[in-house]
Write a protein that holds these residues in place. Structure first.
Motif, PDB file in Angstrom:
ATOM      1  N   PHE A 169      23.778  77.475  33.379  1.00 34.93           N
ATOM      2  CA  PHE A 169      22.762  76.859  34.241  1.00 34.93           C
ATOM      3  C   PHE A 169      23.327  75.657  34.979  1.00 34.93           C
ATOM      4  O   PHE A 169      22.883  75.292  36.061  1.00 34.93           O
ATOM      5  N   GLN A 170      24.372  75.059  34.392  1.00 37.26           N
ATOM      6  CA  GLN A 170      24.964  73.862  34.991  1.00 37.26           C
ATOM      7  C   GLN A 170      25.764  74.165  36.255  1.00 37.26           C
ATOM      8  O   GLN A 170      26.012  73.269  37.051  1.00 37.26           O
ATOM      9  N   SER A 204      30.562  64.778  30.465  1.00 40.82           N
ATOM     10  CA  SER A 204      29.568  65.701  29.947  1.00 40.82           C
ATOM     11  C   SER A 204      29.641  67.054  30.650  1.00 40.82           C
ATOM     12  O   SER A 204      29.925  67.133  31.846  1.00 40.82           O
ATOM     13  N   ILE A 205      29.358  68.100  29.906  1.00 40.39           N
ATOM     14  CA  ILE A 205      29.338  69.452  30.471  1.00 40.39           C
ATOM     15  C   ILE A 205      28.337  69.532  31.623  1.00 40.39           C
ATOM     16  O   ILE A 205      28.545  70.258  32.591  1.00 40.39           O
ATOM     17  N   PHE A 206      27.262  68.774  31.522  1.00 40.75           N
ATOM     18  CA  PHE A 206      26.236  68.806  32.572  1.00 40.75           C
ATOM     19  C   PHE A 206      26.799  68.368  33.925  1.00 40.75           C
ATOM     20  O   PHE A 206      26.364  68.812  34.974  1.00 40.75           O
ATOM     21  N   LEU A 207      27.804  67.479  33.872  1.00 38.25           N
ATOM     22  CA  LEU A 207      28.420  66.986  35.112  1.00 38.25           C
ATOM     23  C   LEU A 207      29.658  67.789  35.501  1.00 38.25           C
ATOM     24  O   LEU A 207      30.219  67.583  36.584  1.00 38.25           O
ATOM     25  N   ALA A 208      30.069  68.706  34.625  1.00 37.73           N
ATOM     26  CA  ALA A 208      31.402  69.320  34.751  1.00 37.73           C
ATOM     27  C   ALA A 208      31.609  70.112  36.034  1.00 37.73           C
ATOM     28  O   ALA A 208      32.721  70.189  36.535  1.00 37.73           O
ATOM     29  N   GLU A 209      30.551  70.697  36.588  1.00 36.62           N
ATOM     30  CA  GLU A 209      30.736  71.562  37.761  1.00 36.62           C
ATOM     31  C   GLU A 209      30.473  70.845  39.088  1.00 36.62           C
ATOM     32  O   GLU A 209      30.550  71.466  40.149  1.00 36.62           O
TER      33      GLU A 209
END
Length: 601
Positions: A527-528, A416-421
Motif C-alpha cells: 500500500f505504501q 520508515s517503510i512508510f516513507l521508503a517509496e
C-alpha cells in the motif's frame, strides 16, 4: 554489453565496472568470518546486562550503545551475505553464508530481546529523570518515546525471547518462495519477433510483454502463468504460511488484527490504508476509460491482459544503453540541486550499481546496503524506457539512504517503510517532467504520456489492488478461512475484473499472478507504493513550482531518516497523509492525463 541476442551471460562475463563493489564491505570472506565471530562475542556481552538494563542512567546508555554496535555489525554480516547470494543463487557457498547470516540475526534478536521489556519497567517519570541526568541518552529520546508508545504490545522478557527464537522458522515461507521463484522455477522457450528461440526469464518477461508482436506477448504471458499454475498449490502453501505468521505475531502482541500490528510499527493509522483503497475504488472510472483508450489505440476487437504492457504508440522504440540512461537520469534530477547531483554521479562512477542480468541472479531491482556500506543498487538492466525509470527509482532509494545515514546517528540512520517509496518515486516524476518538456516528436510525447499513465496504473491502481488482495486474504484467514489455490485464484481474478473494467478480457491465466508477487510476503508493504506515489506527485510538483524552498524542505526530508514519526517527517516536507488530499489529487491528475491522451489518440 546489453546485447541480449546471445542469451543471458554468466556473471564472470560481465565487465567489473557494471558490478557492485561488495569488496568495499568485505575484501574477502575471511574478513566476513571475523565479523561473524565478533558479532557472536558482542551478543554474549549484551546478555551480561540482563536484569540490569535500567539500574542507572549510565547503565542504560551502555546497553543502548552496545546494542547499536552489535546490530550495526550484524547488519553488515547479513546484508553482505544476502547480496552475494543474490548475485548468483546457484552458488551454494553464498546460500550457506546467507543462511548463517539469517541464523545469526535471529540469535542476536533473541539475545537482545530483553532490552525493550526491561526499559519498559521504568515509569515514564523515571525515564524523564534519566534523560535529564545522562547527556548521552538525549540522542535516544525519540527511540525511547516510540518504545513507550508500544508498551501495551511488548511482552515479558521470556515471551519476547521466545518470539525472537521463532524468527528463523517464521521466515521459512518467504525463504521457500524465494528459492522456488528465483532458483528452481524454469519458464519455457518461445519464439521472439524474429522467430529466434528465447527462454523466458524474470528479467526479460516484461520486455517480452512490451513486444509489438501480439503473438510474442501472448506466448510469454501464457508461458509464465501456465508455469505458475502448475506449482500453484505449493505457492498457496507458502503464502498461507506467511499470512498465518503475520496473524500469529499480531495475536501474540495483543493487536486486534494483523493489519493494525503491521501499521502500528510506524504509527500509521489503519484508516490511512482503508482510505487509500476507498479513494482508488471511487476513482476506477478513469482507469476504465484508460483501458478504452488502450483498446482503441491498439486497434483491437478485444483487449486482453497480455496487451497491458505494450506501448500504445507503435512507431516509437526508445532503446537506451545504460551509459546514456545515467546521463538522462542526472539531467532529469537537476532541479534537486548541485549537492544531490554530485552525489548521484559519484554513485554512478563508484560501483554502487550491479547493472546487468546474469544467470542465477535475483530478479527485479532493489536498493540495499548498511549504515557503513555504499547504498547499493541491484538492477537487471534491459535497454527499455521502463528500465531508465527503474534506475532513477532505485537511485532515489539509495540517495535517501545516503543522506539519512550521513546526517543521522546509527539509531536513526534508516527510514520508515512508510516513507521508503517516496524519494524513489519523486525521482521518477521529475525525470518524466524533464523528458516531457524536452521531447521534440509528438509521437514520442504520446509515448511518454502513455508511460506516465502506466506509472499511475502500476503504482497507484495495481499496488492498491495488491493491497486490497492482501487485506482481504488476511481477513479471510482471521475469520477462519483457509488459503487454497482455488480461493486465491478466484479472489485475485475478481479484483482484476473490478479494477480493469468491462473493456478488458480478464484471461483465466491472470488468476495465478498472485503466485509470482514477492511483495505479498512483506507484511502489508505494497500500500505504501500507492501512498508513496501520491506523496511523490505532490513533492515533485512543489519542487518544480516553488524551487529552492521546496528543494530545501525535500532535502530535509531525505536527511531526517527515522528521527521522527513518518507522518511528521512527511508533513514537514509539505505532504499530509492523514488527509485524503494527496491520493485524491494524484488520481485527479491521472484523470486529466487520460483526457489529454484521449484527445491525442
Amino acid at each position: 554489453m546489453g546485447d541480449e541476442k546471445n542469451g543471458i551471460l554468466e556473471r564472470e562475463e560481465i565487465d567489473a565496472k557494471y558490478k557492485w563493489d561488495l569488496e568495499s564491505m568485505y575484501a574477502n570472506d575471511e574478513l566476513w568470518e571475523e565479523d561473524f565471530k565478533k558479532a557472536q562475542g558482542l551478543a554474549e556481552k549484551v546478555t551480561e546486562y540482563k536484569g540490569r538494563t535500567v539500574e542507572s542512567s549510565a547503565t542504560l546508555l551502555e546497553v543502548l550503545k552496545l546494542r547499536d554496535e552489535l546490530f550495526r555489525l550484524t547488519e553488515n554480516v547479513v546484508v553482505y551475505a544476502r547480496m552475494r547470494s543474490d548475485e548468483d543463487s546457484r552458488k551454494s557457498t553464498y546460500q550457506a553464508l546467507a543462511d548463517r547470516g539469517m541464523s545469526l540475526a535471529a540469535q542476536i534478536e533473541e539475545k537482545a530481546s530483553f532490552i525493550i521489556p526491561e526499559i519498559l519497567l521504568l515509569d515514564e517519570s523515571d525515564l524523564k529523570k534519566y534523560l535529564e541526568e545522562e547527556e548521552g541518552l538525549k540522542i535516544y529520546a525519540h527511540y525511547l518515546e516510540k518504545a513507550f508508545g508500544k508498551k501495551e504490545h511488548i511482552l515479558s522478557k521470556e515471551e519476547e525471547a521466545l518470539l525472537a527464537q521463532m524468527g528463523e522458522v517464521a521466515n521459512s515461507p518467504e525463504n521457500v518462495f524465494s528459492m522456488l521463484n528465483d532458483a528452481d522455477i524454469k519458464f519455457p522457450i518461445i519464439k521472439d519477433e524474429n522467430n529466434n528461440d528465447v527462454e523466458i526469464t524474470h528479467g526479460n518477461f516484461i520486455p517480452l510483454m512490451e513486444s509489438k508482436d501480439r503473438r510474442v506477448r501472448r506466448d510469454a504471458f501464457e508461458g509464465v502463468y501456465h508455469t505458475y499454475k502448475e506449482l500453484e498449490n505449493t505457492f498457496a502453501a507458502t503464502l498461507n504460511g506467511c499470512v498465518k505468521k503475520n496473524i500469529f505475531y499480531a495475536k501474540a502482541r495483543k493487536y486486534s488484527s494483523s493489519i493494525e500490528a503491521s501499521l502500528d510499527q510506524n504509527n500509521i493509522p489503519v484508516s490511512v490504508y482503508d482510505n487509500l483503497v476507498e479513494s482508488v475504488n471511487n476513482n476506477l472510472d478513469a482507469m476504465h476509460k484508460y483501458m478504452e483508450i488502450r483498446k482503441k489505440a491498439l486497434g483491437l476487437d478485444e483487449l486482453h491482459m497480455y496487451d497491458l504492457y505494450t506501448p500504445i504508440v507503435k512507431d516509437v522504440n526508445i532503446k537506451v544503453p545504460f551509459e546514456e540512461a545515467k546521463d538522462m537520469v542526472a539531467k532529469g534530477l537537476e532541479p534537486l540541486g548541485e549537492d544531490y547531483i554530485k552525489t548521484l554521479k559519484e554513485g554512478f562512477s563508484t560501483r554502487w550499481i550491479d547493472v546487468y542480468e546474469n544467470r542465477g541472479k535475483r530478479s527485479g531491482a532493489y536498493s540495499s546496503g548498511t549504515y557503513d556500506s555504499k547504498p547499493f543498487v541491484l538492477l537487471n538492466y534491459h535497454e527499455t524506457l521502463d528500465n531508465i525509470f527503474t534506475t532513477a527509482h532505485e537511485m532515489g532509494h539509495s540517495m535517501h539512504s545516503y543522506f539519512s545515514k550521513t546526517t543521522q546517528p546509527y539509531i536513526y540512520g534508516g527510514y520508515s517503510i512508510f516513507l521508503a517509496e517516496i524519494a524513489s518515486t519523486t525521482n521518477e516524476c521529475l525525470l518524466m517532467d524533464y523528458m516531457l518538456k524536452n521531447v521534440k516528436d509528438d509521437n514520442e510525447k504520446l509515448y511518454l504520456l502513455n508511460h506516465y499513465l502506466e506509472q499511475f496504473r502500476t503504482t497507484v491502481y495495481r499496488q492498491t489492488m495488491f493491497a486490497e488482495f492482501e487485506r482481504d486474504i488476511h481477513r479471510y484467514v482471521e475469520n477462519g478461512g483457509a488459503l487454497t489455490a482455488s480461493y486465491l485464484n478466484d479472489t485475485y481474478k475478481k479484483l482484476n475484473e473490478k479494477y480493469y473494467g468491462k473493456e478488458m478480457i480478464v484471461d483465466d491465466e491472470i488468476a495465478s499472478e498472485w503466485a509470482r508477487i514477492p511483495h505479498f510476503y512483506y507484511n502489508y508493504y505494497v500500500f505504501q507504493y500507492s501512498t508513496g506515489f501520491s506523496s511523490a506527485v505532490s513533492l515533485s510538483q512543489q519542487i518544480l513550482k516553488d524551487g529552492e524552498d521546496a528543494v530545501d524542505r525535500y532535502i530535509g526530508f531525505l536527511k531526517s531518516g527515522d528521527s521522527d514519526y513518518p507522518i511528521n517527517v512527511l508533513k514537514k516536507a509539505g505532504v499530509d497523509m492523514t488527509t485524503s488530499e494527496p491520493v485524491d489529487s494524484a488520481l485527479k491528475l491521472f484523470g486529466q492525463l487520460v483526457d489529454e491522451m484521449s484527445k491525442l489518440i
